[in-house]
Motif scaffolding. Sequence first.
Motif, short mmCIF file in Angstrom:
data_model
loop_
_atom_site.label_atom_id
_atom_site.label_comp_id
_atom_site.label_asym_id
_atom_site.label_seq_id
_atom_site.Cartn_x
_atom_site.Cartn_y
_atom_site.Cartn_z
N PRO A 183 0.84 -1.20 0.00
CA PRO A 183 0.00 0.00 0.00
C PRO A 183 0.88 1.25 0.00
N GLU A 184 0.65 2.12 -0.94
CA GLU A 184 1.49 3.31 -1.07
C GLU A 184 1.50 4.14 0.22
N VAL A 185 0.35 4.20 0.90
CA VAL A 185 0.25 5.03 2.10
C VAL A 185 1.04 4.44 3.27
N SER A 186 1.47 3.19 3.15
CA SER A 186 2.22 2.57 4.25
C SER A 186 3.69 2.93 4.24
N LEU A 187 4.17 3.55 3.18
CA LEU A 187 5.60 3.84 3.03
C LEU A 187 5.98 5.07 3.86
#
Length: 323
Positions: A69-73
């Motif tokens: 998930p991009e937001v987890s980076l």
Amino acid sequence: MSEAGAAKREVHVAVAVIERDGRVLIARRPDHAHQGGLLEFPGGKVEPGETVQQALVREIAEETALVVPEVSLEPVIGIRHDYGDKRVFLDVWRTCEAQGAPQGCEGQPIDWIRPEQLQDEDFPAANRPIIRAVRLPSLLAISPSLSSVREYAGGFAGALGQCRPELLVLRAPELEDGDYRALLESVLPVCRAAGVGLIVHGGPDRFAVAPGVAGLHLPWREAELLGCRPVPADVWLGVSCHSAKQIAQAEKLGADYVTLGPVRPTPTHPEARGIGWDEFEQITAQARVPVFALGGLVAADVPRARRAGGQGVAGIRFWWPGD
């Protein structure tokens, strides 16, 4: 201008620290590739029009079949390195939310490895700061004043039992070397029993008479006098810094981490101007070592520090009662 004399173009490389169950995902570079045969963290070039997060999501899927998930980076560190034949900017981000079972989709061997198993010589040279960032905790505890210790009936054992930080810097600038050594001898067994690594604070002479400690943390007044790393490579070396120039000197000494601050005004140094998160982020973006935010901060500030590219938070208040 000849090809050899032409300025080298910097390659923007997105790098992922993928964490799961206390391990990180590592791959081995193909023998025919640049730095072939060495280990690496997953990632690849950022293509034109991509953000670094988009590049990581794509590269991780292509290399390992994991879905991120991009937001987890979260940002970890940015490293510029000149290999001689190639100059790269390693833009390092971490996630603990990768989904699926990893595969070596490009035929590369992959494995989950514990942070303490990561060795500098197994990776390209530019990866040294990444390895430090993976192995270091997000919280760096610093000892309180001796008057505060005397006021707290539970002492170090009680406080460590409640918080149990991975690393503790034993800071007591008011003590002469002999008295500091006595304090160290009393605190070190407590830290060992709690599984806490104790880091000596002061000059190299203090480290020399402190067998069994986890490392040395240099105040800036000590660091500015040195021309090379004063401790072995297998222990931590930290430096207290207050500017980008001081961090650059710490890097020359081979520091494994630095503290930077104060980010906010503190009760112990109310006259010191807090640099704020914006300045912290600007300075940290140029650093090639993990940076702990320091000054008026608590454990809840770790996510903010990480969004600014920091390793985490250093201080007293998050672990010591009453501070």
